[in-house]
Structures are given as structure tokens and as C-alpha cells.
Write an enzyme that holds these catalytic residues in place. Structure first.
Site, PDB file in Angstrom:
ATOM      1  N   ASN A  98     -44.435 -14.702 -14.289  1.00 58.70           N
ATOM      2  CA  ASN A  98     -45.611 -15.536 -14.200  1.00 58.70           C
ATOM      3  C   ASN A  98     -46.534 -14.658 -13.734  1.00 58.70           C
ATOM      4  O   ASN A  98     -46.421 -13.943 -12.723  1.00 58.70           O
ATOM      5  CB  ASN A  98     -45.489 -16.926 -13.664  1.00 58.70           C
ATOM      6  CG  ASN A  98     -44.459 -17.780 -14.268  1.00 58.70           C
ATOM      7  OD1 ASN A  98     -44.461 -17.475 -15.332  1.00 58.70           O
ATOM      8  ND2 ASN A  98     -44.157 -18.853 -13.619  1.00 58.70           N
ATOM      9  N   ASP A 100     -49.432 -16.028 -12.240  1.00 55.62           N
ATOM     10  CA  ASP A 100     -50.558 -16.813 -11.886  1.00 55.62           C
ATOM     11  C   ASP A 100     -50.651 -16.858 -10.182  1.00 55.62           C
ATOM     12  O   ASP A 100     -51.520 -17.747  -9.590  1.00 55.62           O
ATOM     13  CB  ASP A 100     -50.346 -18.362 -12.325  1.00 55.62           C
ATOM     14  CG  ASP A 100     -48.864 -18.940 -11.989  1.00 55.62           C
ATOM     15  OD1 ASP A 100     -48.066 -18.378 -11.236  1.00 55.62           O
ATOM     16  OD2 ASP A 100     -48.248 -19.636 -12.940  1.00 55.62           O
ATOM     17  N   HIS A 115     -44.690  -9.160 -14.635  1.00 55.88           N
ATOM     18  CA  HIS A 115     -45.739  -9.160 -15.728  1.00 55.88           C
ATOM     19  C   HIS A 115     -47.013  -9.027 -14.955  1.00 55.88           C
ATOM     20  O   HIS A 115     -48.187  -9.113 -15.898  1.00 55.88           O
ATOM     21  CB  HIS A 115     -45.555 -10.193 -16.700  1.00 55.88           C
ATOM     22  CG  HIS A 115     -44.546 -10.101 -17.310  1.00 55.88           C
ATOM     23  ND1 HIS A 115     -43.930 -11.061 -18.407  1.00 55.88           N
ATOM     24  CD2 HIS A 115     -43.556  -9.069 -17.747  1.00 55.88           C
ATOM     25  CE1 HIS A 115     -42.836 -10.895 -18.853  1.00 55.88           C
ATOM     26  NE2 HIS A 115     -42.620  -9.628 -18.773  1.00 55.88           N
ATOM     27  N   CYS A 123     -59.071  -0.490 -14.228  1.00 53.16           N
ATOM     28  CA  CYS A 123     -59.898   0.074 -14.985  1.00 53.16           C
ATOM     29  C   CYS A 123     -59.099   0.616 -16.270  1.00 53.16           C
ATOM     30  O   CYS A 123     -57.687   1.215 -15.924  1.00 53.16           O
ATOM     31  CB  CYS A 123     -60.706   1.232 -14.504  1.00 53.16           C
ATOM     32  SG  CYS A 123     -61.887   2.116 -15.619  1.00 53.16           S
ATOM     33  N   CYS A 145     -66.278   3.656 -12.344  1.00 56.07           N
ATOM     34  CA  CYS A 145     -66.888   4.495 -13.605  1.00 56.07           C
ATOM     35  C   CYS A 145     -67.569   3.783 -14.795  1.00 56.07           C
ATOM     36  O   CYS A 145     -68.125   4.596 -15.426  1.00 56.07           O
ATOM     37  CB  CYS A 145     -65.677   5.229 -14.263  1.00 56.07           C
ATOM     38  SG  CYS A 145     -64.675   4.235 -15.216  1.00 56.07           S
TER      39      CYS A 145
HETATM   40  C1  BJW Z   1     -39.821 -26.076 -18.634  1.00 59.07           C
HETATM   41  C2  BJW Z   1     -40.902 -27.028 -18.176  1.00 59.07           C
HETATM   42  C3  BJW Z   1     -40.615 -27.636 -17.057  1.00 59.07           C
HETATM   43  C4  BJW Z   1     -41.445 -26.187 -20.151  1.00 59.07           C
HETATM   44  N1  BJW Z   1     -39.526 -27.419 -16.392  1.00 59.07           N
HETATM   45  N2  BJW Z   1     -38.689 -25.980 -18.019  1.00 59.07           N
HETATM   46  C5  BJW Z   1     -35.692  -5.569 -27.151  1.00 59.07           C
HETATM   47  C6  BJW Z   1     -35.281  -6.030 -28.282  1.00 59.07           C
HETATM   48  C7  BJW Z   1     -36.684  -6.834 -29.034  1.00 59.07           C
HETATM   49  C8  BJW Z   1     -37.939  -6.674 -28.703  1.00 59.07           C
HETATM   50  C9  BJW Z   1     -37.920  -5.941 -27.464  1.00 59.07           C
HETATM   51  C10 BJW Z   1     -36.743  -5.504 -26.711  1.00 59.07           C
HETATM   52  N3  BJW Z   1     -37.541  -4.871 -25.668  1.00 59.07           N
HETATM   53  C11 BJW Z   1     -38.815  -4.875 -25.627  1.00 59.07           C
HETATM   54  C12 BJW Z   1     -39.102  -5.702 -26.826  1.00 59.07           C
HETATM   55  C13 BJW Z   1     -40.466  -5.706 -27.040  1.00 59.07           C
HETATM   56  C14 BJW Z   1     -41.287  -7.192 -26.458  1.00 59.07           C
HETATM   57  C15 BJW Z   1     -40.401  -8.191 -26.606  1.00 59.07           C
HETATM   58  O1  BJW Z   1     -39.630  -8.682 -25.807  1.00 59.07           O
HETATM   59  N4  BJW Z   1     -40.638  -8.891 -27.629  1.00 59.07           N
HETATM   60  C16 BJW Z   1     -40.170 -10.238 -28.006  1.00 59.07           C
HETATM   61  C17 BJW Z   1     -40.987 -11.021 -28.208  1.00 59.07           C
HETATM   62  C18 BJW Z   1     -38.825 -10.195 -29.060  1.00 59.07           C
HETATM   63  N5  BJW Z   1     -41.337  -6.673 -24.915  1.00 59.07           N
HETATM   64  C19 BJW Z   1     -42.111  -5.841 -24.334  1.00 59.07           C
HETATM   65  O2  BJW Z   1     -43.164  -5.436 -25.169  1.00 59.07           O
HETATM   66  C20 BJW Z   1     -42.208  -5.651 -22.941  1.00 59.07           C
HETATM   67  N6  BJW Z   1     -42.304  -4.255 -22.526  1.00 59.07           N
HETATM   68  C21 BJW Z   1     -41.205  -3.500 -22.828  1.00 59.07           C
HETATM   69  O3  BJW Z   1     -39.763  -3.755 -22.836  1.00 59.07           O
HETATM   70  O4  BJW Z   1     -41.573  -1.973 -22.469  1.00 59.07           O
HETATM   71  C22 BJW Z   1     -40.608  -1.178 -22.991  1.00 59.07           C
HETATM   72  C23 BJW Z   1     -40.421  -1.129 -24.463  1.00 59.07           C
HETATM   73  C24 BJW Z   1     -41.544  -1.495 -25.239  1.00 59.07           C
HETATM   74  C25 BJW Z   1     -41.600  -1.702 -26.722  1.00 59.07           C
HETATM   75  C26 BJW Z   1     -40.612  -1.477 -27.208  1.00 59.07           C
HETATM   76  C27 BJW Z   1     -39.056  -1.097 -26.385  1.00 59.07           C
HETATM   77  C28 BJW Z   1     -39.250  -1.107 -25.255  1.00 59.07           C
HETATM   78  C29 BJW Z   1     -43.320  -6.382 -22.096  1.00 59.07           C
HETATM   79  C30 BJW Z   1     -43.474  -7.769 -22.396  1.00 59.07           C
HETATM   80  C31 BJW Z   1     -44.669  -8.459 -21.691  1.00 59.07           C
HETATM   81  C32 BJW Z   1     -44.821  -9.863 -21.850  1.00 59.07           C
HETATM   82  N7  BJW Z   1     -45.831 -10.150 -21.422  1.00 59.07           N
HETATM   83  C33 BJW Z   1     -46.364 -11.378 -21.593  1.00 59.07           C
HETATM   84  C34 BJW Z   1     -47.930 -11.682 -21.279  1.00 59.07           C
HETATM   85  C35 BJW Z   1     -48.000 -11.465 -19.606  1.00 59.07           C
HETATM   86  C36 BJW Z   1     -49.598 -11.250 -19.176  1.00 59.07           C
HETATM   87  C37 BJW Z   1     -50.126 -13.070 -19.217  1.00 59.07           C
HETATM   88  O5  BJW Z   1     -49.660 -13.859 -18.853  1.00 59.07           O
HETATM   89  O6  BJW Z   1     -51.141 -13.097 -20.217  1.00 59.07           O
HETATM   90  O7  BJW Z   1     -45.621 -12.467 -20.461  1.00 59.07           O
HETATM   91  S1  BJW Z   1     -46.058 -12.378 -22.997  1.00 59.07           S
HETATM   92  C38 BJW Z   1     -45.474 -13.961 -22.088  1.00 59.07           C
HETATM   93  O8  BJW Z   1     -44.079 -14.287 -22.536  1.00 59.07           O
HETATM   94  C39 BJW Z   1     -45.806 -13.762 -20.796  1.00 59.07           C
HETATM   95  C40 BJW Z   1     -44.517 -14.181 -20.143  1.00 59.07           C
HETATM   96  O9  BJW Z   1     -44.345 -13.796 -18.990  1.00 59.07           O
HETATM   97  C41 BJW Z   1     -43.544 -14.046 -20.911  1.00 59.07           C
HETATM   98  C42 BJW Z   1     -42.368 -14.894 -21.215  1.00 59.07           C
HETATM   99  O10 BJW Z   1     -42.668 -16.167 -21.463  1.00 59.07           O
HETATM  100  P1  BJW Z   1     -41.815 -17.420 -20.754  1.00 59.07           P
HETATM  101  O11 BJW Z   1     -42.401 -17.390 -19.465  1.00 59.07           O
HETATM  102  O12 BJW Z   1     -40.515 -17.538 -21.005  1.00 59.07           O
HETATM  103  O13 BJW Z   1     -42.454 -18.748 -21.209  1.00 59.07           O
HETATM  104  P2  BJW Z   1     -42.405 -19.423 -22.582  1.00 59.07           P
HETATM  105  O14 BJW Z   1     -43.451 -20.174 -22.925  1.00 59.07           O
HETATM  106  O15 BJW Z   1     -41.852 -18.677 -23.606  1.00 59.07           O
HETATM  107  O16 BJW Z   1     -41.348 -20.509 -22.259  1.00 59.07           O
HETATM  108  C43 BJW Z   1     -41.510 -21.643 -21.323  1.00 59.07           C
HETATM  109  C44 BJW Z   1     -40.016 -22.332 -21.323  1.00 59.07           C
HETATM  110  O17 BJW Z   1     -40.310 -23.268 -20.156  1.00 59.07           O
HETATM  111  C45 BJW Z   1     -39.812 -23.099 -22.343  1.00 59.07           C
HETATM  112  O18 BJW Z   1     -38.442 -22.977 -22.829  1.00 59.07           O
HETATM  113  C46 BJW Z   1     -39.861 -24.580 -22.125  1.00 59.07           C
HETATM  114  O19 BJW Z   1     -38.976 -25.561 -22.625  1.00 59.07           O
HETATM  115  C47 BJW Z   1     -39.722 -24.711 -20.724  1.00 59.07           C
HETATM  116  N8  BJW Z   1     -40.438 -25.623 -19.851  1.00 59.07           N
HETATM  117  N9  BJW Z   1     -42.071 -27.011 -19.181  1.00 59.07           N
HETATM  118  C48 BJW Z   1     -38.623 -26.729 -17.091  1.00 59.07           C
HETATM  119  N10 BJW Z   1     -41.461 -28.616 -16.664  1.00 59.07           N
HETATM  120 ZN    ZN Z   2     -63.280   2.844 -13.828  1.00 57.33          ZN
END
Ligand code: BJW
Ligand code: ZN
Length: 235
Positions: A98, A100, A115, A123, A145
């Protein structure tokens, strides 16, 4: 639940990975639930550097909307329970996906923001990086800049900060107990940490509202709201 309580209580090294679900009860929308779409755009589209270069107005509108929403949100019982766990644990690392800042606000100290943080801007050209809680213009510009600023968060296809992933992998590999809380377990590399921890001998626990790809892999999968379960787990 009793077994997990005893395991948490007896653990020397605790590692916890949190996701958007932990902040859901603070009123923060998750990425992939029913409220996951913003103006019909998916997270995979908005949190992407290519979308930012093509449509910076759209991406900044999304982040400014979230910043405004977050400015009114407070930590919930799940954040507080994890802060209390850190206060009593001999060693605990909290890895959060997160951006936040609610874990810090709840009093957690040993936190890795995998993240980034939505309250920092950086920048797109120079090295300017700053914490900024103010209401930002539609297209914020660098005071150093003059080029375009962006949120200091990690988008798809971007690498996590150097050292960040290493610290998370180390914590998962050396944990006695590894807990994931409120994450869909879809986004890499965070999604693989539970598997890594298990292969290195940790007891693995998942706390999530819905089943995830990790549910079949972990030792204990507790389904429900993070605040309700953590409240019971960490009295
Ligand atoms: C509750 C609840 C309650 C609800 N109580 N539970 C290997 C294989 C395939 C792909 C890749 C791989 N390695 C890398 C990739 C590419 C990519 C990736 O993972 N893609 C997938 C979609 C397949 N990853 C990347 O690009 C990452 N970089 C990287 O690995 O660099 C090297 C590389 C690059 C390219 C290729 C290979 C290597 C970077 C990932 C960055 C993610 N960024 C974000 C945005 C951050 C900024 C922002 O906030 O705006 O991060 S995307 C978004 O998803 C955010 C979150 O942190 C992240 C995860 O989401 P999260 O937290 O799990 O949320 P939800 O909504 O998905 O789930 C919430 C859950 O809560 C649900 O299950 C509900 O049921 C539950 N819930 N209420 C308990 N009360
Ligand atoms: Zn700058």
C-alpha cells in the site's frame, strides 16, 4: 484460530505482507474488487508508465482523486493490531504494497513500502523527490527544473527500489511465521513471497476476505475481514 494465535505468540521472527484489503475498512478502495475500477479504467492501465507518458492528465487526475480521498482516511483496527504486534514481537517486518501511509499513522515503525508512497512526488527528469501533502495542480511541475512530476510509486513494468526487494526476500526467507493480509496475491514480486517463506520453513498464514491463488499453498487460510480476524489474533 487458536493454533495461529499460539504460533504468532511463540514466533521469534514475524514477517507480514499487507495489501489494499487491510485499508478497505478505512474507506480506501481496493484495486480489483467491485470498487476496483476508476472511471472504467483498471489499475493495470492507470498504474503504468506508458499511460502516464501518453495521458499524464488522466493519471494525475486518478492520483489527485486518491490523495484527496486518503486525506480523510484513518487507520482501522487491522492497522492498529499490526502496530501492537510489532510493539510486542521480538522481531517483525511489515511489508506493505500500500502507498497510503496508514501503517505508519497507526504506529508501525519497521515498515517497507514496496510500491512507494502516494504522499511523495518525484521529478520525471531530475533527482527532485519530496514529501508533499498539499493539494496538487492538475499537472504538478518540478520546482527545481520545471519538468513534470509524478507520484513516487511503483508502476507495472518498473523495478522496486534497489534494496527493497532484497530486504523483503530476506525477511520472508528467515521468518518463523509469514502472514499475508488483504492482498489478492496477483501482483509480482510481492505475490511470490508467501511461497518463498514456506519453502524456507516458515509457517504461512493468509488473512483475506476472498480466496486467492495463495490460499491452497499456505498452512492456514483465514477468510474474513482483516480487522475482525487480527483483532482476535492479536488481543
Ligand atoms: C480484504 C478486505 C478486508 C478486501 N479484509 N481482505 C511474473 C509473472 C507475471 C508477471 C510479472 C512477473 N513479475 C513481474 C510481473 C509484471 C507485474 C505483475 O505482477 N503483473 C501481474 C498483474 C501479473 N509486476 C510488475 O511489473 C512489478 N515490477 C517488477 O516486477 O519489476 C521487474 C519486472 C518488470 C517487468 C517484467 C518482469 C520483471 C511492479 C508491480 C507494481 C504494482 N503497482 C501497483 C500500483 C502502486 C501505486 C498505486 O497504489 O497507485 O500496486 S498496482 C496495484 O496492485 C498496487 C497494489 O499494491 C498491487 C497489489 O494489489 P493488492 O494490494 O493485492 O489489492 P487487490 O485489490 O488486488 O486485492 C485486495 C484483496 O483484499 C482482495 O483479495 C480482497 O478480497 C481483499 N479484501 N476487503 C481483508 N476488509
Ligand atoms: Zn526536476
Amino acid at each position: 484460530m487458536q493454533t495461529v494465535m499460539a504460533l504468532v505468540d511463540g514466533a521469534e521472527r514475524i514477517a507480514v505482507l499487507t495489501g489494499a484489503g487491510v485499508s478497505a475498512e478505512s474507506g480506501v478502495p481496493t484495486f480489483r474488487g467491485e470498487d476496483g475500477l476508476w472511471k472504467n479504467h483498471r489499475a493495470e492501465e492507470l498504474a503504468h508508465p506508458e499511460t502516464f507518458s501518453r495521458e499524464p492528465h488522466l493519471v494525475w487526475e486518478f492520483y489527485n482523486w486518491r490523495r484527496s480521498l486518503l486525506s480523510k482516511c484513518k487507520p482501522n483496527r487491522a492497522h492498529h493490531a499490526l502496530a501492537a504486534l510489532e510493539a510486542h514481537a521480538s522481531s517483525m517486518l511489515l511489508m506493505t504494497q500500500n502507498v497510503d501511509g496508514l501503517h505508519h499513522m497507526a504506529g508501525s515503525h519497521n515498515v517497507i513500502e514496496m510500491h512507494g508512497n502516494i504522499w511523495r512526488v518525484k521529478c520525471t527528469r531530475c533527482t527532485y523527490l519530496a514529501e508533499d501533502y498539499s493539494e496538487l495542480p492538475e499537472l504538478p511541475k518540478c520546482p527545481s527544473c520545471g519538468d513534470l512530476l509524478r507520484p513516487d510509486v511503483v508502476w507495472f513494468g518498473e523495478q522496486l527500489e534497489p534494496g527493497t526487494l532484497h530486504s523483503c526476500v530476506e525477511a520472508a526467507a528467515h521468518a518463523d511465521i509469514f502472514m499475508t493480509v488483504g492482498t489478492s496475491g496477483i501482483v509480482q514480486p510481492a505475490a511470490s513471497l508467501a511461497d518463498l517463506a514456506k519453502r524456507h520453513g516458515a509457517v504461512t498464514v493468509e488473512i483475506n476476505l476472498d480466496p486467492t491463488p495463495n490460499s491452497g499453498l499456505v498452512d492456514f487460510s483465514l477468510q474474513g475481514k482483516a480487522a475482525d480476524i487480527l483483532d482476535k489474533l492479536i488481543p
